[in-house]
Design a protein around this motif. Structure first.
Motif, PDB file in Angstrom:
ATOM      1  N   ILE A 154       0.913  -1.253  -0.098  1.00 60.85           N
ATOM      2  CA  ILE A 154       0.055  -0.094   0.108  1.00 60.85           C
ATOM      3  C   ILE A 154       0.929   1.300  -0.094  1.00 60.85           C
ATOM      4  O   ILE A 154       1.891   1.408   0.779  1.00 60.85           O
ATOM      5  CB  ILE A 154      -0.911   0.004   1.185  1.00 60.85           C
ATOM      6  CG1 ILE A 154      -1.701  -1.303   1.257  1.00 60.85           C
ATOM      7  CG2 ILE A 154      -1.706   1.303   1.394  1.00 60.85           C
ATOM      8  CD1 ILE A 154      -2.879  -1.108   0.157  1.00 60.85           C
ATOM      9  N   SER A 155       0.552   2.018  -0.977  1.00 63.30           N
ATOM     10  CA  SER A 155       1.188   3.240  -0.964  1.00 63.30           C
ATOM     11  C   SER A 155       0.704   4.486  -0.408  1.00 63.30           C
ATOM     12  O   SER A 155      -0.185   5.240  -1.362  1.00 63.30           O
ATOM     13  CB  SER A 155       1.995   3.731  -2.224  1.00 63.30           C
ATOM     14  OG  SER A 155       1.211   3.342  -3.351  1.00 63.30           O
ATOM     15  N   ALA A 156       0.509   4.849   0.773  1.00 55.46           N
ATOM     16  CA  ALA A 156      -0.117   6.011   1.302  1.00 55.46           C
ATOM     17  C   ALA A 156       0.796   7.061   1.683  1.00 55.46           C
ATOM     18  O   ALA A 156       2.124   6.875   1.770  1.00 55.46           O
ATOM     19  CB  ALA A 156      -0.723   5.632   2.717  1.00 55.46           C
ATOM     20  N   ASP A 157       0.367   8.296   1.438  1.00 53.27           N
ATOM     21  CA  ASP A 157       1.395   9.516   1.738  1.00 53.27           C
ATOM     22  C   ASP A 157       0.653  10.667   2.362  1.00 53.27           C
ATOM     23  O   ASP A 157      -0.597  10.786   2.409  1.00 53.27           O
ATOM     24  CB  ASP A 157       2.038   9.903   0.324  1.00 53.27           C
ATOM     25  CG  ASP A 157       2.968  10.786   0.418  1.00 53.27           C
ATOM     26  OD1 ASP A 157       3.892  10.977   1.642  1.00 53.27           O
ATOM     27  OD2 ASP A 157       3.822  11.167  -0.601  1.00 53.27           O
ATOM     28  N   VAL A 158       1.300  11.547   2.726  1.00 52.75           N
ATOM     29  CA  VAL A 158       0.700  12.999   3.225  1.00 52.75           C
ATOM     30  C   VAL A 158       1.253  14.132   2.542  1.00 52.75           C
ATOM     31  O   VAL A 158       2.410  14.108   2.247  1.00 52.75           O
ATOM     32  CB  VAL A 158       1.062  13.256   4.824  1.00 52.75           C
ATOM     33  CG1 VAL A 158       0.438  14.671   5.268  1.00 52.75           C
ATOM     34  CG2 VAL A 158       0.744  12.009   5.807  1.00 52.75           C
ATOM     35  N   VAL A 159       0.471  14.827   1.801  1.00 51.57           N
ATOM     36  CA  VAL A 159       0.692  15.861   0.850  1.00 51.57           C
ATOM     37  C   VAL A 159       0.239  17.224   1.348  1.00 51.57           C
ATOM     38  O   VAL A 159      -0.737  17.315   2.111  1.00 51.57           O
ATOM     39  CB  VAL A 159       0.188  15.577  -0.540  1.00 51.57           C
ATOM     40  CG1 VAL A 159       0.815  14.087  -0.885  1.00 51.57           C
ATOM     41  CG2 VAL A 159      -1.088  15.558  -0.620  1.00 51.57           C
ATOM     42  N   ASP A 160       0.786  18.322   0.838  1.00 50.12           N
ATOM     43  CA  ASP A 160       0.528  19.805   0.966  1.00 50.12           C
ATOM     44  C   ASP A 160      -0.640  19.985  -0.063  1.00 50.12           C
ATOM     45  O   ASP A 160      -1.059  19.159  -0.599  1.00 50.12           O
ATOM     46  CB  ASP A 160       1.641  20.564   1.036  1.00 50.12           C
ATOM     47  CG  ASP A 160       2.548  20.825  -0.214  1.00 50.12           C
ATOM     48  OD1 ASP A 160       1.780  20.216  -1.277  1.00 50.12           O
ATOM     49  OD2 ASP A 160       3.551  21.070  -0.221  1.00 50.12           O
ATOM     50  N   ASP A 161      -1.007  21.331   0.101  1.00 50.43           N
ATOM     51  CA  ASP A 161      -2.024  21.875  -0.760  1.00 50.43           C
ATOM     52  C   ASP A 161      -1.893  21.506  -2.348  1.00 50.43           C
ATOM     53  O   ASP A 161      -2.553  21.460  -3.017  1.00 50.43           O
ATOM     54  CB  ASP A 161      -1.994  23.337  -0.551  1.00 50.43           C
ATOM     55  CG  ASP A 161      -3.266  23.966  -0.385  1.00 50.43           C
ATOM     56  OD1 ASP A 161      -4.081  23.096  -0.097  1.00 50.43           O
ATOM     57  OD2 ASP A 161      -3.440  25.143  -0.343  1.00 50.43           O
ATOM     58  N   GLU A 162      -0.386  21.404  -2.704  1.00 43.09           N
ATOM     59  CA  GLU A 162      -0.177  21.258  -4.146  1.00 43.09           C
ATOM     60  C   GLU A 162       0.133  19.817  -4.362  1.00 43.09           C
ATOM     61  O   GLU A 162       0.560  19.695  -5.597  1.00 43.09           O
ATOM     62  CB  GLU A 162       1.188  22.066  -4.134  1.00 43.09           C
ATOM     63  CG  GLU A 162       0.915  23.424  -4.965  1.00 43.09           C
ATOM     64  CD  GLU A 162       1.178  24.523  -4.058  1.00 43.09           C
ATOM     65  OE1 GLU A 162       2.353  24.583  -3.503  1.00 43.09           O
ATOM     66  OE2 GLU A 162       0.237  25.362  -3.565  1.00 43.09           O
ATOM     67  N   GLY A 163      -0.103  18.926  -3.524  1.00 43.51           N
ATOM     68  CA  GLY A 163       0.131  17.505  -3.683  1.00 43.51           C
ATOM     69  C   GLY A 163       1.477  17.180  -3.669  1.00 43.51           C
ATOM     70  O   GLY A 163       1.835  16.224  -4.026  1.00 43.51           O
ATOM     71  N   LYS A 164       2.275  18.046  -2.988  1.00 50.16           N
ATOM     72  CA  LYS A 164       3.925  17.596  -2.862  1.00 50.16           C
ATOM     73  C   LYS A 164       3.909  16.787  -1.389  1.00 50.16           C
ATOM     74  O   LYS A 164       3.319  17.444  -0.414  1.00 50.16           O
ATOM     75  CB  LYS A 164       4.587  18.895  -2.677  1.00 50.16           C
ATOM     76  CG  LYS A 164       4.831  19.291  -4.254  1.00 50.16           C
ATOM     77  CD  LYS A 164       6.218  20.121  -4.190  1.00 50.16           C
ATOM     78  CE  LYS A 164       5.970  21.547  -3.485  1.00 50.16           C
ATOM     79  NZ  LYS A 164       5.412  22.466  -4.121  1.00 50.16           N
TER      80      LYS A 164
END
Ligand code: ATP
Ligand code: MG
Length: 650
Positions: free
Chosen positions: A443-453
C-alpha cells in the motif's frame, strides 16, 4: 487547510511487540521489502491464498484510471472460498461462529452448518428469481443469517447491499431505490438494549416506496407480531426447506460483490461498489497479517455491526476466508450490565478483539471496575477502527483490556478502501499510542500539502493513496462522475481520502480527523483530533469533541464539548473549576494557540449510528445556527440537551 497542518501533539511512549508473538507472527518485516520490490507480484502472491477457478491474465489493468481492474480474466467464487474449501479440507466440524444473542441465547455454527445454510439460502434466492448481477438488500440484526444472506448472494453472484438495522424507513428506502434491489432480507426484529426492536415494520414502510422489490424474506428472531402481505416469505419456510446442495459457479474477478453506503458522517451517503477478486484478496490478507490470525487456535471477535464495512470485511469475508473461529454478538455492550463484553471474552476465550474508539471511550467513562472484574487473559491482539484513537484511550485499552502486554493495532481504512490500509503489524511494529504507524505492505499512502507535494517528516496535510490497491472501490454506484469528483480530482493521479494526517519525525503516520473538521485559528491549521486528545489526556475526561466556531478576532475559535469520567464531580463551582483546569491543560499540552475559547461539560455527544462523533452538528450549535441534517444521528435528543446547555452557558 491552506498550508500544512500544525503538528502540536508530542507522544514519546513506545511499545515493542512481545517476543513470543513476534517470533511466531504470520507476517514478518520482510513483507515490506518484498512488496516494495514488486508490488503487483506481492498482491498476486496474496491472491494465491485464495482458490481460483481460473487464473488471471493480468494482475492490474490501470489503463483507464481511476477505473481499476484487478486480476483481469481470473474467476472465483467468494462463498466457495469462505466455506466450501474449508469443508473440503476436512475442517467442516470446526466452529465458524459462536453466536451470542443479547438475551443470552446462543448458537454454534460449524463451517459445515454455515455451508449447508448458505446453500439453502442460495437455492431459495435462485427460486425467487434472483440472478447474477441482481441486487439484494439486507436489513438484519446481528444474527448468523446476516452472514448467511451475504454469502448466499455472493454464491449466486447477486450484489448485496446491507443496510444497518438501526436505520429509518426513509434511509432504507433511499438505499433500496438507489440500487434498484429486487429482494429484501430482514427479520421480524432483533434485540437491542434489552428489548425486541421491530425491523419488519420499518421494511414494510420502506418497501411501500420501492416498486422494484418483488419479495421480502423474513427471518423469525423475536417472534413478535408482524403484518404480512403477498410478497412476504418466512425464511424458515423458504430457506430452511430448500436443498442443502448447491454448486457454486465462479464469477469474474471484477463481478460486483456488494454495494455499501458510507456512514454519512459528512454528507449524503455514497453507494460504494466493491468487486470480487481484489476485494477478497485484500480482506483475507489483512485479516491474516494485521490480526496475526491463527485459524487453529485463535478465537476472534469483531464488535462491529454487519451494516458497516468493518462487519463486511472483518466479520464475514476476512475471517471466513481464513477459516477462523469467531464470536458474533447481537446486542449492546451494557445489556444486561456494563461488563457484558468482558463476560463474552472470558466465556469464549477470545484471543483477538477488534473494536472502535467510541466503545473504548465509553468503557473509560463507565470505569475501570468492569474490565477489572473479568479475567481477559486469553486476549493477545487488540484492534481499533473507525476514528482516530486518542493516545489516552489507546493506553487505557492496552492497560485495562490488554493486561499491559498486548499489541494494539490502530487500523486506518474506509468503506472506500474495502480493507485495512494503514496499521501496525502486531509481530513487527513497535507501536506509539494514537498512531496508525505505516501503510501495510503493498500500500502506498502519503501525506501531501495543498499542491500535492509529499510533506517532510514532522509535517501535516492531506492523506492520499498514490497507487491503486486490490480492494479499492471501483466506483460510486450509478455515478462515475461523483466517483471522479470526490476522490480523484483534488490531486491529479492520487486518491484523496478526505482525512488529515501528519508524519512524525520517524515518518510514522498520525490520522488527524476529517479535512472538513480542521480548524483555522489565527492563521494556524489545527486538527480537532489533537485538541480532543489533549482533553482526553486529562484524568477527569472520558471523551471530547472539538469544533472551530467563527470568531471575530481569531477567525475561528476552539469550542470543546467534554464528557467527564463517571466518578468526576461537576456540580456548580466544581464544574467551573474543572473547565478552567481543562483550558489550562490544553494550553500546557499543545501550546496557547490551542486553548479552547469555551468548554462545555456534556453527558453525551452526537454520534452517527456507527458511533462516530458528528462535529458538523456541534459546529451548528457553537455558531448558534439551526441544525443541519440529523437523519444519520443515533439519538437526536442528544442535540436538544447540548443546544439547551449552550444557551444557558451564554
Ligand atoms: P461519510 O464518508 O459518509 O462521511 P464515514 O467516512 O464516517 O462517512 P466510513 O467509511 O465508515 O464512513 O469511515 C471511514 C472514515 O473513518 C475515515 O475516512 C476516517 O475519517 C475514519 N477512520 C477510520 N478508521 C480510522 C483510524 N484508525 N484512525 C483515524 N480515522 C479513522
Ligand atoms: Mg468517508
Amino acid at each position: 487547510m491552506s498550508e500544512t497542518l500544525a503538528n502540536l501533539l508530542q507522544e514519546n511512549r513506545r511499545f515493542e511487540p512481545p517476543a513470543a508473538l513476534a517470533d511466531a507472527a504470520n507476517v514478518k518485516a520482510d513483507a515490506y521489502e518484498e512488496a516494495d520490490a514488486d508490488r503487483l507480484a506481492f498482491w498476486a502472491k496474496q491472491a494465491h491464498r485464495l482458490d481460483w477457478a481460473k487464473e488471471w491474465d493480468q494482475v492490474l489493468d490501470w489503463s483507464n484510471p481511476p477505473f481499476a481492474k484487478w486480476f483481469v480474466g481470473g474467476e472465483l467464487n467468494v462463498a466457495y472460498n469462505c466455506l466450501d474449501r474449508h469443508v473440503a479440507a476436512g475442517r467442516g466440524d470446526k466452529v465458524a461462529i459462536h453466536w451470542e444473542g443479547e438475551p443470552g441465547d446462543t448458537r454454534t455454527l460449524t463451517y459445515a452448518d454455515l455451508h449447508a445454510l448458505t446453500c439453502q439460502a442460495a437455492n431459495a434466492l435462485a427460486d425467487l428469481g434472483v440472478r447474477a448481477g441482481d441486487r439484494v438488500a439486507i436489513y438484519l440484526p446481528m444474527i448468523p443469517e446476516a452472514a448467511v444472506a451475504m454469502l448466499a448472494c455472493a454464491r449466486i453472484g447477486a450484489t448485496h447491499s446491507v443496510v444497518f438495522g438501526g436505520f429509518s424507513a426513509d434511509a432504507l428506502s433511499g438505499r433500496i431505490q438507489d440500487a434498484s434491489a429486487k429482494v429484501v432480507i430482514t427479520a421480524d426484529g432483533g434485540y437491542r438494549r434489552g428489548k425486541p426492536s421491530g425491523l419488519k415494520t420499518i421494511v414494510d414502510e420502506a418497501v411501500a416506496q420501492c416498486p422494484t422489490i418483488e419479495h421480502v424474506l423474513v427471518v423469525r428472531r423475536t417472534g413478535q407480531e408482524v403484518a404480512w402481505s403477498e410478497r412476504d416469505l418466512w425464511w424458515h419456510e423458504t430457506v430452511e426447506t430448500a436443498s442443502t446442495e448447491h454448486e457454486a459457479q465462479p464469477f469474474d474477478a471484477e463481478h460486483p460483490l456488494f454495494i455499501l453506503y458510507t456512514s454519512g458522517t459528512t454528507a449524503k451517503p455514497k453507494g460504494i461498489l466493491h468487486t470480487t477478486g481484489g476485494y477478497l484478496t485484500q480482506a483475507s490478507y489483512t485479516q491474516h497479517a494485521v490480526f496475526d490470525l491463527k485459524p487453529e487456535t485463535d478465537v476472534y471477535w469483531c464488535t462491529a455491526d454487519i451494516g458497516w464495512v468493518t462487519g463486511h470485511s472483518y466479520i464475514v469475508y476476512g475471517p471466513l476466508s481464513n477459516g477462523a473461529t469467531q464470536v458474533m454478538y447481537e446486542g449492546t455492550p451494557d445489556t444486561p450490565h456494563k461488563g457484558r463484553f468482558w463476560d463474552i471474552v472470558d466465556k469464549y476465550g477470545v484471543t483477538i478483539l477488534y473494536t472502535a474508539p467510541t466503545l473504548i471511550r465509553t468503557m473509560m467513562k463507565w470505569g475501570d471496575e468492569f474490565p477489572a472484574a473479568a479475567n481477559l487473559s486469553s486476549l493477545r491482539v487488540l484492534g481499533s477502527v473507525g476514528e482516530p484513537i486518542n493516545p489516552e484511550a489507546w493506553m487505557w485499552y492496552r492497560k485495562n483490556i490488554g493486561h499491559d502486554n498486548t499489541p494494539v493495532v490502530d487500523t486506518w481504512w474506509q468503506t472506500e478502501t474495502g480493507a485495512i490500509m494503514i496499521s501496525p503489524l502486531p509481530g513487527v511494529t513497535g507501536t506509539k499510542p494514537g498512531s496508525a504507524m505505516r501503510p501495510l505492505p503493498g500500500i502506498s499512502a502519503d501525506v501531501v500539502d495543498d499542491e500535492g507535494k509529499s510533506v517532510p517528516n514532522g509535517g501535516g496535510g492531506f492523506l492520499v493513496l498514490r497507487e491503486p490497491w486490490p480492494s479499492m472501490l471501483r466506483t460510486i454506484w450509478g455515478d462515475d462522475q461523483r466517483f471522479i469528483d470526490t476522490y480523484w480530482s483534488r490531486f491529479p493521479g492520487m486518491y484523496f481520502a478526505g482525512d488529515g494526517a501528519k508524519k512524525d519525525d520517524d515518518g510514522d503516520l498520525w490520522l488527524l480527523g476529517r479535512v472538513d473538521d480542521v480548524m483555522l485559528v489565527s492563521g494556524h491549521n489545527i486538527s480537532t483530533t489533537e485538541v480532543e486528545s489533549a482533553l482526553v489526556s486529562h484524568p477527569s475526561v472520558a471523551e471530547a469533541a472539538v469544533v472551530g466556531a467563527t470568531d471575530p478576532t481569531t477567525g475561528q475559535a476552539i469550542v470543546a464539548f467534554t464528557i467527564p469520567r463517571g466518578s468526576v464531580d461537576t456540580a456548580g463551582d466544581a464544574g467551573e473549576a474543572l473547565i478552567k483546569e481543562l483550558r489550562d491543560h490544553v494550553a500546557k499540552t499543545l501550546g496557547p494557540i490551542a486553548k479552547p475559547r469555551q468548554i462545555m461539560l456534556v453527558a453525551e455527544l452526537p454520534k452517527t449510528r456507527s458511533g462516530k462523533i458528528m462535529r458538523r452538528l456541534l459546529r451548528d450549535v457553537a455558531e448558534h445556527r439551526s441544525l443541519g441534517d440529523v437523519t444519520t444521528l443515533q439519538d437526536s435528543t442528544v442535540m436538544d440537551l447540548i443546544s439547551d446547555g449552550m444557551k444557558s452557558a451564554k
